[in-house]
Design a protein around this motif. Structure first.
Motif, PDB file in Angstrom:
ATOM      1  N   ARG A  55      21.848  14.179 -20.105  1.00 32.78           N
ATOM      2  CA  ARG A  55      21.957  13.061 -21.049  1.00 32.78           C
ATOM      3  C   ARG A  55      23.127  13.298 -22.015  1.00 32.78           C
ATOM      4  O   ARG A  55      23.791  12.355 -22.448  1.00 32.78           O
ATOM      5  N   ALA A  56      23.379  14.584 -22.313  1.00 35.15           N
ATOM      6  CA  ALA A  56      24.495  14.931 -23.207  1.00 35.15           C
ATOM      7  C   ALA A  56      25.827  14.944 -22.454  1.00 35.15           C
ATOM      8  O   ALA A  56      26.859  15.278 -23.023  1.00 35.15           O
ATOM      9  N   LYS A  57      25.786  14.601 -21.157  1.00 31.84           N
ATOM     10  CA  LYS A  57      26.978  14.600 -20.285  1.00 31.84           C
ATOM     11  C   LYS A  57      27.610  15.993 -20.183  1.00 31.84           C
ATOM     12  O   LYS A  57      28.821  16.144 -19.994  1.00 31.84           O
ATOM     13  N   ALA A  58      26.789  17.029 -20.333  1.00 33.68           N
ATOM     14  CA  ALA A  58      27.277  18.401 -20.159  1.00 33.68           C
ATOM     15  C   ALA A  58      27.116  18.787 -18.689  1.00 33.68           C
ATOM     16  O   ALA A  58      26.328  18.185 -17.962  1.00 33.68           O
ATOM     17  N   ASP A  59      27.847  19.812 -18.285  1.00 35.01           N
ATOM     18  CA  ASP A  59      27.824  20.271 -16.887  1.00 35.01           C
ATOM     19  C   ASP A  59      26.613  21.212 -16.697  1.00 35.01           C
ATOM     20  O   ASP A  59      26.575  22.294 -17.302  1.00 35.01           O
ATOM     21  N   PRO A  60      25.645  20.836 -15.866  1.00 38.72           N
ATOM     22  CA  PRO A  60      24.434  21.659 -15.731  1.00 38.72           C
ATOM     23  C   PRO A  60      24.659  22.966 -14.985  1.00 38.72           C
ATOM     24  O   PRO A  60      23.759  23.782 -14.890  1.00 38.72           O
ATOM     25  N   THR A  61      25.884  23.170 -14.461  1.00 35.15           N
ATOM     26  CA  THR A  61      26.157  24.463 -13.813  1.00 35.15           C
ATOM     27  C   THR A  61      26.939  25.402 -14.753  1.00 35.15           C
ATOM     28  O   THR A  61      27.224  26.532 -14.386  1.00 35.15           O
ATOM     29  N   SER A  62      27.268  24.900 -15.941  1.00 35.23           N
ATOM     30  CA  SER A  62      28.053  25.725 -16.877  1.00 35.23           C
ATOM     31  C   SER A  62      27.148  26.305 -17.965  1.00 35.23           C
ATOM     32  O   SER A  62      26.590  25.553 -18.783  1.00 35.23           O
ATOM     33  N   VAL A  63      27.022  27.625 -17.974  1.00 35.70           N
ATOM     34  CA  VAL A  63      26.150  28.236 -18.982  1.00 35.70           C
ATOM     35  C   VAL A  63      26.707  28.015 -20.386  1.00 35.70           C
ATOM     36  O   VAL A  63      25.940  27.819 -21.339  1.00 35.70           O
ATOM     37  N   GLU A  64      28.037  27.962 -20.517  1.00 35.72           N
ATOM     38  CA  GLU A  64      28.628  27.725 -21.846  1.00 35.72           C
ATOM     39  C   GLU A  64      28.230  26.339 -22.363  1.00 35.72           C
ATOM     40  O   GLU A  64      27.816  26.171 -23.503  1.00 35.72           O
ATOM     41  N   GLU A  65      28.351  25.340 -21.474  1.00 39.72           N
ATOM     42  CA  GLU A  65      28.040  23.969 -21.911  1.00 39.72           C
ATOM     43  C   GLU A  65      26.539  23.804 -22.192  1.00 39.72           C
ATOM     44  O   GLU A  65      26.136  23.182 -23.172  1.00 39.72           O
ATOM     45  N   ALA A  66      25.711  24.380 -21.311  1.00 38.38           N
ATOM     46  CA  ALA A  66      24.259  24.247 -21.522  1.00 38.38           C
ATOM     47  C   ALA A  66      23.840  24.992 -22.790  1.00 38.38           C
ATOM     48  O   ALA A  66      23.008  24.505 -23.567  1.00 38.38           O
ATOM     49  N   ALA A  67      24.456  26.170 -23.017  1.00 33.55           N
ATOM     50  CA  ALA A  67      24.109  26.948 -24.213  1.00 33.55           C
ATOM     51  C   ALA A  67      24.532  26.204 -25.481  1.00 33.55           C
ATOM     52  O   ALA A  67      23.840  26.266 -26.506  1.00 33.55           O
ATOM     53  N   ALA A  68      25.650  25.483 -25.402  1.00 28.51           N
ATOM     54  CA  ALA A  68      26.097  24.710 -26.574  1.00 28.51           C
ATOM     55  C   ALA A  68      25.100  23.591 -26.866  1.00 28.51           C
ATOM     56  O   ALA A  68      24.772  23.300 -28.029  1.00 28.51           O
ATOM     57  N   VAL A  69      24.581  22.959 -25.818  1.00 27.55           N
ATOM     58  CA  VAL A  69      23.576  21.900 -26.019  1.00 27.55           C
ATOM     59  C   VAL A  69      22.307  22.515 -26.625  1.00 27.55           C
ATOM     60  O   VAL A  69      21.720  21.982 -27.580  1.00 27.55           O
ATOM     61  N   LEU A  70      21.921  23.675 -26.092  1.00 29.61           N
ATOM     62  CA  LEU A  70      20.715  24.362 -26.583  1.00 29.61           C
ATOM     63  C   LEU A  70      20.856  24.665 -28.073  1.00 29.61           C
ATOM     64  O   LEU A  70      19.938  24.452 -28.868  1.00 29.61           O
ATOM     65  N   GLU A  71      22.024  25.160 -28.422  1.00 30.45           N
ATOM     66  CA  GLU A  71      22.317  25.552 -29.806  1.00 30.45           C
ATOM     67  C   GLU A  71      22.121  24.400 -30.787  1.00 30.45           C
ATOM     68  O   GLU A  71      21.604  24.590 -31.881  1.00 30.45           O
ATOM     69  N   ARG A  72      22.504  23.189 -30.375  1.00 30.46           N
ATOM     70  CA  ARG A  72      22.449  22.079 -31.341  1.00 30.46           C
ATOM     71  C   ARG A  72      21.177  21.243 -31.203  1.00 30.46           C
ATOM     72  O   ARG A  72      21.060  20.197 -31.841  1.00 30.46           O
ATOM     73  N   THR A  73      20.232  21.718 -30.381  1.00 30.18           N
ATOM     74  CA  THR A  73      19.001  20.943 -30.171  1.00 30.18           C
ATOM     75  C   THR A  73      17.823  21.617 -30.856  1.00 30.18           C
ATOM     76  O   THR A  73      17.678  22.840 -30.788  1.00 30.18           O
ATOM     77  N   LYS A  74      16.978  20.810 -31.486  1.00 27.71           N
ATOM     78  CA  LYS A  74      15.737  21.373 -32.035  1.00 27.71           C
ATOM     79  C   LYS A  74      14.668  21.284 -30.952  1.00 27.71           C
ATOM     80  O   LYS A  74      14.279  20.188 -30.540  1.00 27.71           O
ATOM     81  N   LEU A  75      14.216  22.434 -30.460  1.00 25.04           N
ATOM     82  CA  LEU A  75      13.141  22.445 -29.466  1.00 25.04           C
ATOM     83  C   LEU A  75      11.813  22.622 -30.187  1.00 25.04           C
ATOM     84  O   LEU A  75      11.714  23.409 -31.122  1.00 25.04           O
ATOM     85  N   SER A  76      10.812  21.892 -29.743  1.00 20.74           N
ATOM     86  CA  SER A  76       9.466  22.140 -30.264  1.00 20.74           C
ATOM     87  C   SER A  76       8.469  21.888 -29.143  1.00 20.74           C
ATOM     88  O   SER A  76       8.749  21.116 -28.220  1.00 20.74           O
ATOM     89  N   SER A  77       7.329  22.577 -29.219  1.00 17.80           N
ATOM     90  CA  SER A  77       6.324  22.369 -28.179  1.00 17.80           C
ATOM     91  C   SER A  77       4.999  22.077 -28.854  1.00 17.80           C
ATOM     92  O   SER A  77       4.741  22.538 -29.973  1.00 17.80           O
ATOM     93  N   ARG A  78       4.177  21.272 -28.177  1.00 15.52           N
ATOM     94  CA  ARG A  78       2.866  20.955 -28.743  1.00 15.52           C
ATOM     95  C   ARG A  78       1.964  20.421 -27.638  1.00 15.52           C
ATOM     96  O   ARG A  78       2.415  20.208 -26.499  1.00 15.52           O
ATOM     97  N   PHE A  79       0.697  20.222 -27.967  1.00 15.24           N
ATOM     98  CA  PHE A  79      -0.224  19.645 -26.993  1.00 15.24           C
ATOM     99  C   PHE A  79      -0.339  18.149 -27.224  1.00 15.24           C
ATOM    100  O   PHE A  79      -0.490  17.691 -28.352  1.00 15.24           O
ATOM    101  N   GLU A  80      -0.234  17.431 -26.130  1.00 16.01           N
ATOM    102  CA  GLU A  80      -0.460  15.983 -26.147  1.00 16.01           C
ATOM    103  C   GLU A  80      -1.735  15.815 -25.327  1.00 16.01           C
ATOM    104  O   GLU A  80      -1.692  15.945 -24.104  1.00 16.01           O
TER     105      GLU A  80
END
Ligand code: C5P
Length: 216
Positions: free
Chosen positions: A46-71
């Motif tokens: 969705r961020a138009k990053a390359d899913p085979t590039s660890v640099e690009e995926a790590a950059a997306v990870l860095e700027r994303t707030k991840l949270s987990s919960r039960f639905e």
């Protein structure tokens, strides 16, 4: 730390259906860890990053707030508070997910969330590395397999385009927490079994291992 039942296995081995049914029968929560990897993969695409590039995926990870919960009874991962559930089965996600799941920063972040869910509820968690890496200390580990023909047929019957052999190859050969059979896992071959048959076998083994069952 609550009770964890770990169910691992390759793509389309039937582990999802079994894990759901088992969680329902035991009144445990269910976590599909594959959906967590799919969720982050969708987010990268969705961020138009390359899913085979660890640099690009790590950059997306860095700027994303991840949270987990039960639905309800289901553990889910949210990305910047967005619920990815409607998108995790998209063909583009299925195609890219094993590339994303190879990346160490992604595995570290998602494993932390998967482990944190076990602080709140008893769980049936399915995936590739649940018994071998995420919860190596649980005594309740199962590895569900089926012949490649049966697995291909099951996926086709679901109407999804899924190169399961390719995913299995990438998942089994990656450097970090690959798909593997934990030494102390109970192997179940579901090729000739119904879902009920597999669930019955798992419940039988859990009783032998001393897990207390809910009263009927
Ligand atoms: O279970 P499912 O087939 O939906 O998982 C999608 C992908 O997520 C797998 O092919 C694998 O690349 C990754 N995965 C993983 N570790 C897990 C669960 C899933 O690497 N515990």
């Amino acid at each position: 730390m609550r009770t964890i039942i770990a169910i691992d296995g390759p793509a389309a081995s039937g582990k999802s259906t079994v894990a759901h049914e088992l969680a329902a029968r035991l009144f445990y929560a269910h976590v599909n860890s594959g959906a967590f990897y799919r969720a982050f993969t969708w987010w990268v695409l969705r961020a138009k990053a390359d899913p085979t590039s660890v640099e690009e995926a790590a950059a997306v990870l860095e700027r994303t707030k991840l949270s987990s919960r039960f639905e309800g009874n289901e553990g889910i991962l949210l990305l910047d508070d967005v619920d990815p559930t409607p998108h995790v089965r998209d063909d583009a996600v299925t195609h890219a997910v094993s590339f994303i799941a190879r990346m160490l920063p992604v595995r570290e972040a998602l494993t932390t969330h998967l482990r944190s869910l076990a602080e709140e509820r008893d769980l049936v968690m399915e995936g590739r590395d649940i018994g071998s890496f995420v919860f190596p200390d649980t005594p309740y580990k199962f590895y569900i397999d089926a012949s490649p023909e049966v697995r291909r047929a099951r996926r086709q019957a679901q109407g999804h385009h899924d190169e399961i052999a390719t995913r299995d190859r990438i998942d089994s050969s990656r450097a970090y927490a690959p798909l593997t059979i934990a030494e102390d896992a109970h192997m179940i071959d579901s090729t000739h079994l119904t879902i009920d048959g597999v669930v019955g076998e798992v419940i039988g083994l859990l009783k032998l291992l001393g897990l207390s069952m809910p009263a009927r």
